[in-house]
Design an enzyme around this catalytic site. Structure first.
Site, PDB file in Angstrom:
ATOM      1  N   ARG A 120       0.824  -1.233   0.000  1.00 58.68           N
ATOM      2  CA  ARG A 120       0.000   0.000   0.000  1.00 58.68           C
ATOM      3  C   ARG A 120       0.842   1.260   0.000  1.00 58.68           C
ATOM      4  O   ARG A 120       0.414   2.325   0.409  1.00 58.68           O
ATOM      5  CB  ARG A 120      -0.967   0.020   1.189  1.00 58.68           C
ATOM      6  CG  ARG A 120      -1.971  -1.118   1.147  1.00 58.68           C
ATOM      7  CD  ARG A 120      -3.243  -0.786   1.888  1.00 58.68           C
ATOM      8  NE  ARG A 120      -4.121  -1.937   1.845  1.00 58.68           N
ATOM      9  CZ  ARG A 120      -4.177  -2.862   2.798  1.00 58.68           C
ATOM     10  NH1 ARG A 120      -3.417  -2.766   3.866  1.00 58.68           N
ATOM     11  NH2 ARG A 120      -4.992  -3.866   2.679  1.00 58.68           N
ATOM     12  N   LYS A 142       3.578  11.770 -11.071  1.00 57.97           N
ATOM     13  CA  LYS A 142       2.703  11.013 -11.968  1.00 57.97           C
ATOM     14  C   LYS A 142       3.404   9.694 -12.286  1.00 57.97           C
ATOM     15  O   LYS A 142       4.557   9.701 -12.736  1.00 57.97           O
ATOM     16  CB  LYS A 142       2.449  11.777 -13.268  1.00 57.97           C
ATOM     17  CG  LYS A 142       1.338  12.785 -13.162  1.00 57.97           C
ATOM     18  CD  LYS A 142       0.927  13.278 -14.539  1.00 57.97           C
ATOM     19  CE  LYS A 142      -0.180  14.308 -14.442  1.00 57.97           C
ATOM     20  NZ  LYS A 142      -0.530  14.897 -15.748  1.00 57.97           N
ATOM     21  N   GLU A 184      10.546  19.491 -24.029  1.00 57.99           N
ATOM     22  CA  GLU A 184       9.853  19.754 -22.753  1.00 57.99           C
ATOM     23  C   GLU A 184      10.459  20.978 -22.049  1.00 57.99           C
ATOM     24  O   GLU A 184       9.791  21.633 -21.260  1.00 57.99           O
ATOM     25  CB  GLU A 184       9.913  18.519 -21.844  1.00 57.99           C
ATOM     26  CG  GLU A 184       9.310  17.255 -22.452  1.00 57.99           C
ATOM     27  CD  GLU A 184       7.785  17.131 -22.291  1.00 57.99           C
ATOM     28  OE1 GLU A 184       7.160  18.056 -21.735  1.00 57.99           O
ATOM     29  OE2 GLU A 184       7.241  16.097 -22.728  1.00 57.99           O
ATOM     30  N   LYS A 226       8.350  23.383 -12.932  1.00 53.95           N
ATOM     31  CA  LYS A 226       7.491  22.213 -12.676  1.00 53.95           C
ATOM     32  C   LYS A 226       7.116  22.154 -11.199  1.00 53.95           C
ATOM     33  O   LYS A 226       5.969  21.865 -10.847  1.00 53.95           O
ATOM     34  CB  LYS A 226       8.194  20.934 -13.111  1.00 53.95           C
ATOM     35  CG  LYS A 226       7.347  19.707 -12.835  1.00 53.95           C
ATOM     36  CD  LYS A 226       7.030  18.867 -14.002  1.00 53.95           C
ATOM     37  CE  LYS A 226       5.940  17.850 -13.668  1.00 53.95           C
ATOM     38  NZ  LYS A 226       5.980  16.669 -14.497  1.00 53.95           N
ATOM     39  N   GLU A 236      -3.862  17.851 -10.681  1.00 55.31           N
ATOM     40  CA  GLU A 236      -4.454  18.362 -11.929  1.00 55.31           C
ATOM     41  C   GLU A 236      -5.951  18.572 -11.782  1.00 55.31           C
ATOM     42  O   GLU A 236      -6.746  18.153 -12.628  1.00 55.31           O
ATOM     43  CB  GLU A 236      -4.149  17.364 -13.058  1.00 55.31           C
ATOM     44  CG  GLU A 236      -4.065  18.043 -14.419  1.00 55.31           C
ATOM     45  CD  GLU A 236      -3.457  17.144 -15.483  1.00 55.31           C
ATOM     46  OE1 GLU A 236      -2.313  16.677 -15.281  1.00 55.31           O
ATOM     47  OE2 GLU A 236      -4.110  16.925 -16.507  1.00 55.31           O
ATOM     48  N   ARG A 241      -1.995  22.486 -13.390  1.00 57.28           N
ATOM     49  CA  ARG A 241      -1.074  21.427 -13.847  1.00 57.28           C
ATOM     50  C   ARG A 241      -1.358  21.019 -15.288  1.00 57.28           C
ATOM     51  O   ARG A 241      -0.459  20.578 -16.002  1.00 57.28           O
ATOM     52  CB  ARG A 241      -1.150  20.212 -12.910  1.00 57.28           C
ATOM     53  CG  ARG A 241      -0.119  19.152 -13.282  1.00 57.28           C
ATOM     54  CD  ARG A 241       0.113  18.119 -12.208  1.00 57.28           C
ATOM     55  NE  ARG A 241       1.172  17.218 -12.634  1.00 57.28           N
ATOM     56  CZ  ARG A 241       1.822  16.390 -11.846  1.00 57.28           C
ATOM     57  NH1 ARG A 241       1.526  16.319 -10.572  1.00 57.28           N
ATOM     58  NH2 ARG A 241       2.780  15.605 -12.316  1.00 57.28           N
ATOM     59  N   ASN A 245       0.432  20.037 -20.139  1.00 53.49           N
ATOM     60  CA  ASN A 245       0.054  19.196 -21.279  1.00 53.49           C
ATOM     61  C   ASN A 245       0.111  19.957 -22.603  1.00 53.49           C
ATOM     62  O   ASN A 245      -0.341  19.446 -23.626  1.00 53.49           O
ATOM     63  CB  ASN A 245      -1.358  18.629 -21.075  1.00 53.49           C
ATOM     64  CG  ASN A 245      -1.429  17.696 -19.883  1.00 53.49           C
ATOM     65  OD1 ASN A 245      -0.444  17.023 -19.565  1.00 53.49           O
ATOM     66  ND2 ASN A 245      -2.559  17.669 -19.202  1.00 53.49           N
ATOM     67  N   HIS A 248       0.497  18.257 -25.957  1.00 54.53           N
ATOM     68  CA  HIS A 248       0.314  16.819 -25.770  1.00 54.53           C
ATOM     69  C   HIS A 248      -0.945  16.286 -26.458  1.00 54.53           C
ATOM     70  O   HIS A 248      -0.993  15.108 -26.797  1.00 54.53           O
ATOM     71  CB  HIS A 248       0.295  16.471 -24.279  1.00 54.53           C
ATOM     72  CG  HIS A 248       1.670  16.505 -23.655  1.00 54.53           C
ATOM     73  ND1 HIS A 248       2.458  17.644 -23.635  1.00 54.53           N
ATOM     74  CD2 HIS A 248       2.413  15.541 -23.049  1.00 54.53           C
ATOM     75  CE1 HIS A 248       3.601  17.365 -23.022  1.00 54.53           C
ATOM     76  NE2 HIS A 248       3.600  16.101 -22.668  1.00 54.53           N
ATOM     77  N   HIS A 252      -0.309  13.611 -28.968  1.00 56.46           N
ATOM     78  CA  HIS A 252      -0.832  12.268 -28.723  1.00 56.46           C
ATOM     79  C   HIS A 252      -1.413  11.681 -30.022  1.00 56.46           C
ATOM     80  O   HIS A 252      -1.222  10.500 -30.327  1.00 56.46           O
ATOM     81  CB  HIS A 252      -1.904  12.349 -27.634  1.00 56.46           C
ATOM     82  CG  HIS A 252      -2.583  11.043 -27.364  1.00 56.46           C
ATOM     83  ND1 HIS A 252      -2.065  10.109 -26.501  1.00 56.46           N
ATOM     84  CD2 HIS A 252      -3.715  10.490 -27.868  1.00 56.46           C
ATOM     85  CE1 HIS A 252      -2.853   9.055 -26.480  1.00 56.46           C
ATOM     86  NE2 HIS A 252      -3.867   9.261 -27.299  1.00 56.46           N
ATOM     87  N   HIS A 266       8.287  10.571 -28.046  1.00 55.79           N
ATOM     88  CA  HIS A 266       7.287  11.390 -27.328  1.00 55.79           C
ATOM     89  C   HIS A 266       7.638  12.886 -27.391  1.00 55.79           C
ATOM     90  O   HIS A 266       6.791  13.722 -27.719  1.00 55.79           O
ATOM     91  CB  HIS A 266       7.183  10.922 -25.871  1.00 55.79           C
ATOM     92  CG  HIS A 266       6.277  11.775 -25.042  1.00 55.79           C
ATOM     93  ND1 HIS A 266       4.908  11.812 -25.227  1.00 55.79           N
ATOM     94  CD2 HIS A 266       6.545  12.653 -24.043  1.00 55.79           C
ATOM     95  CE1 HIS A 266       4.375  12.674 -24.375  1.00 55.79           C
ATOM     96  NE2 HIS A 266       5.347  13.198 -23.642  1.00 55.79           N
TER      97      HIS A 266
END
Ligand code: GLY
Length: 366
Positions: A120, A142, A184, A226, A236, A241, A245, A248, A252, A266
């Site tokens: 956990r 993330k 980035e 960041k 987010e 946040r 993106n 993205h 994507h 990417h």
């Protein structure tokens, strides 16, 4: 050493940045590890970095158990999650122990997720070895693996206990990967820092050619940005946040069109995606044509794709929008887009008409 705090209450941690840090990492990890051994998860391309880290840990009296995975995106899988979980359990990892992720985004995302669920939740330390992981994925918590239905669809928010960044490790990174990670870096300028975008225009080529001071400046500036954004909106939920993106959603679609293969990395997809987000913003009358042109010119000048043609995409606008409909950010039948009112003036727009996006993409040179 540059120390950047990520302020998240009882989940706060430091990002420490210094050339040669890998060889001194043991001193920083020993106080966290106590007398317990640490597992180091890495990939088989990173043998020299693993040796440096192990030597440093040994010098600081920390026992280390390496776990070496195959390199590549395929390791972000259910089967590797199961295998790594079993390995860590067989090593007797306890909840207060620390697992080290030594590698790029794949290793960081996988180890982050395993440690989110192992007993956990146990601790992990990010030691990112690619520019993309150093300026983005190692900071902010993330974590994810890929599912049959798409990339990063199974994961958790799980913050590391410490991030150690050694810009010297970038010396062995293939130039194409370095360039992809640089996209980035540029992103932080485009989001809310026009002065930093101007710095990128002036220093980006030197950074990519190996200028150590430019690399250190870019990494520290990106991590600070960041940390600020994650500190304001860890999960987010407020939209802050989501600014990370930028590029993205278009990107994507391009990655999906190229099958998430190394036809388009990417970071390359993000570069083309940012150029498209600015071009679309200009097309819709939201931002000046000159700003969109400036973004495309810088990306192209450093060898990154600045649109569909440079990314080798020939698909129709409708086909690309069909990929966007599978984006995990789809909510209530609409897709939020990061658009721009100018350089450093990105905002979240939830009113974008996907038919207009398809029409815009159909008008882009192939
Ligand atoms: N890479 C985007 C984020 O961390 O939110």
């Amino acid at each position: 050493m540059t120390v950047i705090p990520v302020s998240l209450g009882d989940r706060s941690y430091d990002v420490r940045i210094a050339p040669g840090l890998l060889a001194r990492a043991g001193d920083l990890i020993a106080p966290l590890a106590g007398k317990r051994p640490v597992a180091i998860v890495t990939d088989s391309n990173l043998g020299p970095h693993l040796a440096t880290l192990r030597a440093s840990l040994a010098q600081s009296g920390v026992a280390a158990e390496p776990i070496i995975l195959p390199p590549g995106e395929a390791s972000k899988s259910w089967s590797m999650l199961e295998q790594l979980t079993d390995t860590l359990l067989s090593l007797g990892v306890e909840r207060d122990d620390h697992v080290i992720a030594l590698g790029g985004g794949v290793i960081g995302d996988l180890v982050g997720f395993v440690t989110a669920i192992l007993k956990r939740g146990c601790n992990f330390i990010q030691v990112p070895t690619t520019l993309l992981a150093q300026v983005d994925s190692s900071v902010g918590g993330k974590t994810a693996i890929n599912a049959r239905a798409g990339k990063n669809l199974v994961g958790a928010f799980h913050q590391p206990a410490l991030v150690l960044i050694d810009p010297d490790v970038l010396a062995t990174l293939p130039p194409r990967e370095l360039r992809a990670g640089y996209a980035e870096v540029v992103k932080y300028g485009l989001i809310d820092d026009a002065g930093f975008f101007a710095w990128c225009e002036a220093q980006g080529a030197a950074l990519l050619a190996g200028d150590a001071s430019a690399r250190a400046t870019a990494i520290a500036h990106s991590v600070a940005a960041k940390a600020r954004i994650v500190g304001a909106d860890e999960r987010e939920t407020t939209g802050t946040r989501a600014l990370l993106n930028l590029g993205h959603t278009f990107g994507h679609a391009l990655e999906a069109e190229t099958g998430f293969t190394d036809r388009l990395l990417h970071g390359e997809a993000v570069a083309a995606g940012m150029a498209l987000a600015f071009a679309f913003s200009a097309d819709q009358g939201l931002c000046a044509d000159e700003d969109a042109a400036r973004v495309a010119a810088h990306l192209s000048a450093v060898g990154l794709p600045d649109g569909l043609a440079a990314a080798g995409i020939t698909a129709s606008g409708e086909a690309l929008v069909a990929h966007m409909r599978h984006d995990k950010k789809m909510a209530g039948g609409t897709l939020p887009f990061l658009l721009a009112r100018g350089i450093g003036r990105t905002y979240l727009d939830k009113t974008v008409d996907l038919a207009a996006v398809a029409d815009f993409l159909n008008r882009q040179p192939r």
